[in-house]
Design a protein around this motif. Structure first.
Motif, PDB file in Angstrom:
ATOM      1  N   CYS A 197      18.683  -1.053 -14.183  1.00  0.00           N
ATOM      2  CA  CYS A 197      18.935  -1.197 -15.622  1.00  0.00           C
ATOM      3  C   CYS A 197      19.214   0.157 -16.267  1.00  0.00           C
ATOM      4  O   CYS A 197      20.134   0.288 -17.083  1.00  0.00           O
ATOM      5  N   ARG A 198      18.435   1.172 -15.896  1.00  0.00           N
ATOM      6  CA  ARG A 198      18.648   2.516 -16.454  1.00  0.00           C
ATOM      7  C   ARG A 198      20.008   3.050 -16.013  1.00  0.00           C
ATOM      8  O   ARG A 198      20.719   3.668 -16.798  1.00  0.00           O
ATOM      9  N   ASP A 199      20.373   2.810 -14.744  1.00  0.00           N
ATOM     10  CA  ASP A 199      21.685   3.243 -14.263  1.00  0.00           C
ATOM     11  C   ASP A 199      22.811   2.601 -15.058  1.00  0.00           C
ATOM     12  O   ASP A 199      23.869   3.200 -15.231  1.00  0.00           O
ATOM     13  N   ASN A 205       0.816  -1.218   0.000  1.00  0.00           N
ATOM     14  CA  ASN A 205       0.000   0.000   0.000  1.00  0.00           C
ATOM     15  C   ASN A 205       0.849   1.267   0.000  1.00  0.00           C
ATOM     16  O   ASN A 205       0.590   2.207   0.730  1.00  0.00           O
ATOM     17  N   LEU A 206       1.879   1.262  -0.819  1.00  0.00           N
ATOM     18  CA  LEU A 206       2.749   2.432  -0.944  1.00  0.00           C
ATOM     19  C   LEU A 206       2.109   3.452  -1.872  1.00  0.00           C
ATOM     20  O   LEU A 206       1.587   3.098  -2.926  1.00  0.00           O
ATOM     21  N   LYS A 207       2.184   4.707  -1.497  1.00  0.00           N
ATOM     22  CA  LYS A 207       1.738   5.783  -2.377  1.00  0.00           C
ATOM     23  C   LYS A 207       2.862   6.076  -3.364  1.00  0.00           C
ATOM     24  O   LYS A 207       4.012   5.691  -3.162  1.00  0.00           O
ATOM     25  N   ILE A 208       2.544   6.802  -4.407  1.00  0.00           N
ATOM     26  CA  ILE A 208       3.542   7.092  -5.438  1.00  0.00           C
ATOM     27  C   ILE A 208       4.730   7.862  -4.875  1.00  0.00           C
ATOM     28  O   ILE A 208       5.875   7.629  -5.261  1.00  0.00           O
ATOM     29  N   ALA A 213       5.711  -4.126  -7.145  1.00  0.00           N
ATOM     30  CA  ALA A 213       5.928  -2.891  -7.917  1.00  0.00           C
ATOM     31  C   ALA A 213       7.225  -2.216  -7.481  1.00  0.00           C
ATOM     32  O   ALA A 213       7.984  -1.717  -8.320  1.00  0.00           O
ATOM     33  N   LEU A 214       7.480  -2.217  -6.181  1.00  0.00           N
ATOM     34  CA  LEU A 214       8.720  -1.639  -5.663  1.00  0.00           C
ATOM     35  C   LEU A 214       9.929  -2.396  -6.218  1.00  0.00           C
ATOM     36  O   LEU A 214      10.878  -1.779  -6.709  1.00  0.00           O
ATOM     37  N   ASP A 227      10.396   7.976  -3.180  1.00  0.00           N
ATOM     38  CA  ASP A 227      11.434   8.114  -2.151  1.00  0.00           C
ATOM     39  C   ASP A 227      12.269   6.852  -2.007  1.00  0.00           C
ATOM     40  O   ASP A 227      13.491   6.928  -1.852  1.00  0.00           O
ATOM     41  N   LEU A 228      11.638   5.701  -2.058  1.00  0.00           N
ATOM     42  CA  LEU A 228      12.336   4.431  -1.844  1.00  0.00           C
ATOM     43  C   LEU A 228      13.243   4.047  -3.006  1.00  0.00           C
ATOM     44  O   LEU A 228      14.180   3.261  -2.836  1.00  0.00           O
ATOM     45  N   THR A 229      12.961   4.578  -4.193  1.00  0.00           N
ATOM     46  CA  THR A 229      13.747   4.193  -5.372  1.00  0.00           C
ATOM     47  C   THR A 229      14.560   5.338  -5.963  1.00  0.00           C
ATOM     48  O   THR A 229      15.368   5.104  -6.856  1.00  0.00           O
ATOM     49  N   GLY A 230      14.323   6.556  -5.502  1.00  0.00           N
ATOM     50  CA  GLY A 230      15.017   7.700  -6.094  1.00  0.00           C
ATOM     51  C   GLY A 230      14.525   8.011  -7.498  1.00  0.00           C
ATOM     52  O   GLY A 230      15.256   8.584  -8.305  1.00  0.00           O
ATOM     53  N   THR A 231      13.286   7.640  -7.786  1.00  0.00           N
ATOM     54  CA  THR A 231      12.696   7.868  -9.103  1.00  0.00           C
ATOM     55  C   THR A 231      11.668   8.989  -8.994  1.00  0.00           C
ATOM     56  O   THR A 231      10.840   8.977  -8.085  1.00  0.00           O
ATOM     57  N   LYS A 232      11.717   9.929  -9.903  1.00  0.00           N
ATOM     58  CA  LYS A 232      10.752  11.025  -9.873  1.00  0.00           C
ATOM     59  C   LYS A 232       9.345  10.504 -10.134  1.00  0.00           C
ATOM     60  O   LYS A 232       9.158   9.551 -10.905  1.00  0.00           O
TER      61      LYS A 232
END
Length: 135
Positions: free
Chosen positions: A58-60, A5-8, A48-49, A13-18
């Motif tokens: 992968c992007r890194d 139940n994580l919000k966007i 999802a996380l 915050d948990l992934t450093g993704t905007k």
């Protein structure tokens, strides 16, 4: 923080993704559309996380979105041989090595141009700008 139940914003915050990037990944199908909470907020789970962390890694490493899509598809088929993953990785590595060679050539050229500088002069007599103007 619990992983359900994580919000966007939590996912961000948990992934450093905007947040805008997370929404984009949903739009292009890299990240499945999440469920909604009672308040109609996006609600992400641990899967999802983990998936977003995989995408980020992968992007890194410089993989394209298409390559990531392929890798995600392969990762979900645990009995599949990994030679296709190896092939994608080898192709990507070759691209990275070509870029490195290009950057090394660029650095050598910039060192060569910089060596022409006498320093302390005026723009009128700048050897660097002269070198950039000639072939």
């Amino acid at each position: 923080m619990k992983r359900e139940n994580l919000k966007i914003g939590d996912l961000s915050d948990l992934t450093g993704t905007k947040v805008v990037t997370i929404r984009y990944y949903e739009k292009i199908g890299l990240l499945p559309s999440p469920g909604r909470s009672v308040n109609n907020y996006r609600s992400y789970d641990a899967a999802a996380l983990d998936r977003l962390r995989f995408i980020r890694r992968c992007r890194d490493l410089g993989f394209s979105l298409d390559q990531i899509r392929e890798l995600l598809g392969m990762a979900s088929d645990v009995a599949r041989p990994c030679r296709e993953v190896d092939a994608i990785t080898a192709t990507h590595l070759a691209q990275v090595e070509r870029k490195i060679a290009d950057l090394q050539a660029l650095a050598a050229e910039l060192r060569h141009i910089s060596a022409k500088c006498r320093g302390g002069g005026t723009i009128k007599n700048c050897r660097i700008l002269d070198a950039m103007s000639s072939d």
